[in-house]
Design an enzyme around this catalytic site. Structure first.
Site, PDB file in Angstrom:
ATOM      1  N   LYS A  81       1.084  -0.924  -0.014  1.00  0.00           N
ATOM      2  CA  LYS A  81      -0.019   0.502  -0.183  1.00  0.00           C
ATOM      3  C   LYS A  81       0.815   1.164  -0.182  1.00  0.00           C
ATOM      4  O   LYS A  81       0.358   2.532   0.692  1.00  0.00           O
ATOM      5  CB  LYS A  81      -1.005   0.497   1.331  1.00  0.00           C
ATOM      6  CG  LYS A  81      -1.518  -1.311   1.780  1.00  0.00           C
ATOM      7  CD  LYS A  81      -2.998  -1.060   2.552  1.00  0.00           C
ATOM      8  CE  LYS A  81      -4.155  -2.123   2.290  1.00  0.00           C
ATOM      9  NZ  LYS A  81      -4.307  -2.651   1.320  1.00  0.00           N
ATOM     10  N   CYS A  82       1.969   1.276  -0.637  1.00  0.00           N
ATOM     11  CA  CYS A  82       2.899   2.304  -0.800  1.00  0.00           C
ATOM     12  C   CYS A  82       2.789   3.269  -2.305  1.00  0.00           C
ATOM     13  O   CYS A  82       2.452   2.659  -3.322  1.00  0.00           O
ATOM     14  CB  CYS A  82       4.046   1.406  -0.622  1.00  0.00           C
ATOM     15  SG  CYS A  82       5.268   3.025  -0.126  1.00  0.00           S
ATOM     16  N   GLY A  83       3.146   4.663  -2.138  1.00  0.00           N
ATOM     17  CA  GLY A  83       3.253   5.063  -3.752  1.00  0.00           C
ATOM     18  C   GLY A  83       4.743   4.254  -4.882  1.00  0.00           C
ATOM     19  O   GLY A  83       4.349   4.131  -5.720  1.00  0.00           O
ATOM     20  N   LEU A  84       4.942   3.391  -3.973  1.00  0.00           N
ATOM     21  CA  LEU A  84       6.204   2.593  -4.293  1.00  0.00           C
ATOM     22  C   LEU A  84       5.422   1.580  -5.248  1.00  0.00           C
ATOM     23  O   LEU A  84       6.677   0.618  -5.190  1.00  0.00           O
ATOM     24  CB  LEU A  84       7.549   2.816  -4.125  1.00  0.00           C
ATOM     25  CG  LEU A  84       8.330   3.757  -3.808  1.00  0.00           C
ATOM     26  CD1 LEU A  84       9.624   3.515  -3.352  1.00  0.00           C
ATOM     27  CD2 LEU A  84       8.564   4.943  -5.105  1.00  0.00           C
ATOM     28  N   THR A  85       4.577   0.671  -4.377  1.00  0.00           N
ATOM     29  CA  THR A  85       4.182  -0.635  -5.085  1.00  0.00           C
ATOM     30  C   THR A  85       4.249  -0.873  -6.316  1.00  0.00           C
ATOM     31  O   THR A  85       5.138  -1.990  -6.639  1.00  0.00           O
ATOM     32  CB  THR A  85       2.802  -0.557  -3.682  1.00  0.00           C
ATOM     33  OG1 THR A  85       3.550  -0.487  -3.001  1.00  0.00           O
ATOM     34  CG2 THR A  85       2.356  -2.416  -4.333  1.00  0.00           C
TER      35      THR A  85
END
Length: 168
Positions: free
Chosen positions: A38-42
């Site tokens: 659930k990360c912007g970098l996922t």
């Protein structure tokens, strides 16, 4: 490094809880990544999976280490993590149990890895999800790449290609 334990000897557990270790991958080039769902970098999972598909037959593998230390961005159970990774990004590279990569409960593997400096000479704590460590076929740490460095960035691809095991 203060600890002379070989990286191959540090005990790990797979996402399913089975005993494992980097020794299971001895002789391969590895890219170790602390991952989160659930990360912007996922979306970096896409590039990691493409690296796996491109180099997997040549003695390379990505190893993912879920971590919930950065903004609570990996809250899921092992089954939720596996399902998310496989259905959303087609991930088929090995995933390990959720671990801490910083702080007092830092996993021994990451205690060793964080002693490695990045290209600008900085060692120490993991900055965020998707920090990457390249391990050569001899078990040595060959590179550290910060979270915003895309998996398929030229510096990562060239470092992988330079360290692929010799073909038999």
């Amino acid at each position: 490094m203060t600890d002379d334990t070989n990286l191959y000897d540090i005990p790990l557990r797979t996402l399913d809880g089975a005993e494992a270790g980097l020794g299971d991958y001895r002789g391969k080039t590895l890219l170790l990544v602390n991952v989160a769902s659930k990360c912007g970098l996922t979306p970096q999972y896409e590039g990691l999976q493409r690296l796996q598909e491109t180099y997997g037959e040549r003695g390379f593998t990505v190893l993912g280490f879920p971590c919930n230390q950065f903004g609570g961005q990996e809250p899921g159970s092992p089954e939720e993590i596996r399902t998310f990774c496989s259905t959303t990004y087609g991930v088929d590279f090995p995933l390990f149990e959720k671990i801490d990569v910083n702080g007092p409960d830092r996993h021994p593997l990451y205690a060793r890895l964080t002693a490695t400096a990045d290209a600008s000479g900085e060692a120490g704590d993991i900055q965020w999800n998707f920090e990457k460590f390249l391990i050569g076929p001899d078990g040595s740490v060959a590179g550290r790449f910060r979270p915003r460095t895309e998996p398929e960035a030229a510096e990562i691809v060239s470092a992988i290609e330079a360290r692929l095991p010799a073909a038999d």
